[in-house]
Scaffold this active site. Structure first.
Site, mmCIF file in Angstrom:
data_model
loop_
_atom_site.group_PDB
_atom_site.id
_atom_site.type_symbol
_atom_site.label_atom_id
_atom_site.label_comp_id
_atom_site.label_asym_id
_atom_site.label_seq_id
_atom_site.Cartn_x
_atom_site.Cartn_y
_atom_site.Cartn_z
ATOM 1 N N ASP A 21 0.829 -1.205 0.000
ATOM 2 C CA ASP A 21 0.000 0.000 0.000
ATOM 3 C C ASP A 21 0.866 1.258 0.000
ATOM 4 O OD1 ASP A 21 -2.459 1.292 -0.032
ATOM 5 O OD2 ASP A 21 -2.570 1.427 2.149
ATOM 6 N N ASN A 30 -10.941 -2.693 -5.431
ATOM 7 C CA ASN A 30 -10.160 -1.714 -6.194
ATOM 8 C C ASN A 30 -10.772 -1.389 -7.569
ATOM 9 O OD1 ASN A 30 -6.955 -2.904 -4.895
ATOM 10 N ND2 ASN A 30 -8.165 -1.153 -4.234
HETATM 11 C C1 IPE Z 1 -5.344 -2.765 -0.152
HETATM 12 O O1 IPE Z 1 -5.041 -1.439 -0.329
HETATM 13 C C2 IPE Z 1 -5.383 -3.465 -1.489
HETATM 14 C C3 IPE Z 1 -4.086 -3.667 -2.122
HETATM 15 C C4 IPE Z 1 -2.928 -3.366 -1.617
HETATM 16 C C5 IPE Z 1 -4.144 -4.301 -3.407
HETATM 17 P P1 IPE Z 1 -6.179 -0.338 -0.483
HETATM 18 O O2 IPE Z 1 -5.495 0.951 -0.689
HETATM 19 O O3 IPE Z 1 -7.154 -0.748 -1.523
HETATM 20 O O4 IPE Z 1 -6.890 -0.420 0.926
HETATM 21 P P2 IPE Z 1 -7.780 0.657 1.691
HETATM 22 O O5 IPE Z 1 -8.806 1.186 0.728
HETATM 23 O O6 IPE Z 1 -6.860 1.741 2.166
HETATM 24 O O7 IPE Z 1 -8.367 -0.084 2.851
HETATM 25 C C1 IPE Z 2 -1.623 0.073 -3.317
HETATM 26 O O1 IPE Z 2 -1.348 1.414 -3.369
HETATM 27 C C2 IPE Z 2 -1.725 -0.551 -4.660
HETATM 28 C C3 IPE Z 2 -3.095 -0.967 -5.041
HETATM 29 C C4 IPE Z 2 -4.159 -0.891 -4.302
HETATM 30 C C5 IPE Z 2 -3.222 -1.509 -6.379
HETATM 31 P P1 IPE Z 2 -2.512 2.456 -3.393
HETATM 32 O O2 IPE Z 2 -2.850 2.761 -4.828
HETATM 33 O O3 IPE Z 2 -3.659 2.042 -2.563
HETATM 34 O O4 IPE Z 2 -1.809 3.712 -2.764
HETATM 35 P P2 IPE Z 2 -2.445 4.764 -1.778
HETATM 36 O O5 IPE Z 2 -2.917 4.010 -0.579
HETATM 37 O O6 IPE Z 2 -3.566 5.438 -2.501
HETATM 38 O O7 IPE Z 2 -1.314 5.695 -1.460
HETATM 39 MG MG MG Z 3 -4.143 2.348 -0.598
#
Ligand code: IPE
Ligand code: IPE
Ligand code: MG
Length: 250
Positions: A34, A82
């Site tokens: 993340d 997502n």
């Molecule tokens: C979790 O991250 C999913 C992945 C790393 C693929 P998210 O960014 O989607 O999670 P939330 O929305 O902060 O809980």
């Molecule tokens: C995690 O990084 C990757 C995926 C969920 C695919 P994020 O895209 O959630 O990054 P933040 O949390 O918005 O910084």
């Molecule tokens: Mg995220």
């Protein structure tokens, strides 16, 4: 930061990580990667740029895990939730995953990893689905395991497992039935779950498998994760006392 203790007392770079991993009986680490979006935004870049660098960070981490003798790694690449992101971002993540899968096939001899794609592949579209299945088949004799959670949701996984069992004619299920019908039936539960990016939550990842996993959260945004941050997580794991509901007689 919750659950995080700084390992400032130890020189992490000089540690024999193979020994640390083996002594700690660490065989499976799962990563919630993340912070890609925030990493990019902080640099004035589009979020997609963070995902691109995030793939490189994963390559480094995967290589190091293998070097340290960790048999199985799981990465959370894309959740069932997502899909609610802007179309551009979803398309770019899928493009990067498609590219990663093509490269994994080419780098097979060096990777020595058996890939499993966890999640419902139907929604990925026929081309990406076929590519994932080909990679799984092509790498089937390799000794290390890399699970890519893609269109993965922990609740979705449990519901699917139960529905498969019903279709098989079961009217009552056991824990073993569920464990053998979820996407990770081929590997042990994760010993350690590492989440980068500062959030202290599971976000629908490995709901069943994480029952006794050690959880480790760090503030580092995923694209900045490297060997040092991995060592920090492993060393922290090595200090945990796992009781599994019992008592430790020492
Ligand atoms: C979790 O991250 C999913 C992945 C790393 C693929 P998210 O960014 O989607 O999670 P939330 O929305 O902060 O809980
Ligand atoms: C995690 O990084 C990757 C995926 C969920 C695919 P994020 O895209 O959630 O990054 P933040 O949390 O918005 O910084
Ligand atoms: Mg995220």
């Amino acid at each position: 930061m919750l659950f995080k203790k700084k390992n400032t007392d130890i020189d992490l770079s000089s540690l024999d990580m193979k020994k640390v991993v083996s002594d700690a009986k660490l065989s499976h680490i799962a990563f919630i990667m993340d912070g890609n979006g925030r990493w990019a935004t902080n640099k004035g870049l589009p979020r997609e740029a963070g995902h691109k660098v995030g793939v490189e960070a994963f390559r480094t981490i995967a290589k190091k895990c293998k070097e340290y003798g960790i048999k199985t790694i799981t990465i959370y690449a894309f959740s069932t939730e997502n899909w609610s992101r802007p179309k551009n971002e979803v398309n770019e993540i899928m493009r990067l995953l498609d590219k990663y899968i093509s490269e994994a096939e080419k780098e097979d001899a060096e990777n020595r990893s058996r890939y499993y794609v966890l999640g419902d592949k139907e929604r990925l579209g026929p081309e990406l689905k076929a590519k994932c299945e080909y990679l799984e088949e092509f790498t089937r004799d390799n000794p290390y395991v890399v699970n890519i959670a893609l269109n993965y949701g922990g609740r979705d996984e449990i519901v699917r497992a139960v529905n498969k069992l019903i279709a098989e004619g079961k009217t009552e299920v056991t824990e073993e039935d569920i464990s053998s019908h979820i996407f990770t039936a081929h590997c042990p539960d994760p010993d350690l779950i590492v989440r980068s990016g500062g959030e202290c939550r599971i976000s629908n990842f490995l709901m069943w498998q994480s029952a006794y996993s050690e959880l480790y959260f760090c503030d580092t945004l995923w694209p900045d994760m490297g060997d040092y941050e991995l060592r920090e997580a492993i060393v922290e794991f090595s200090k945990r006392k796992r009781r599994f509901g019992g008592v430790i007689n020492k």
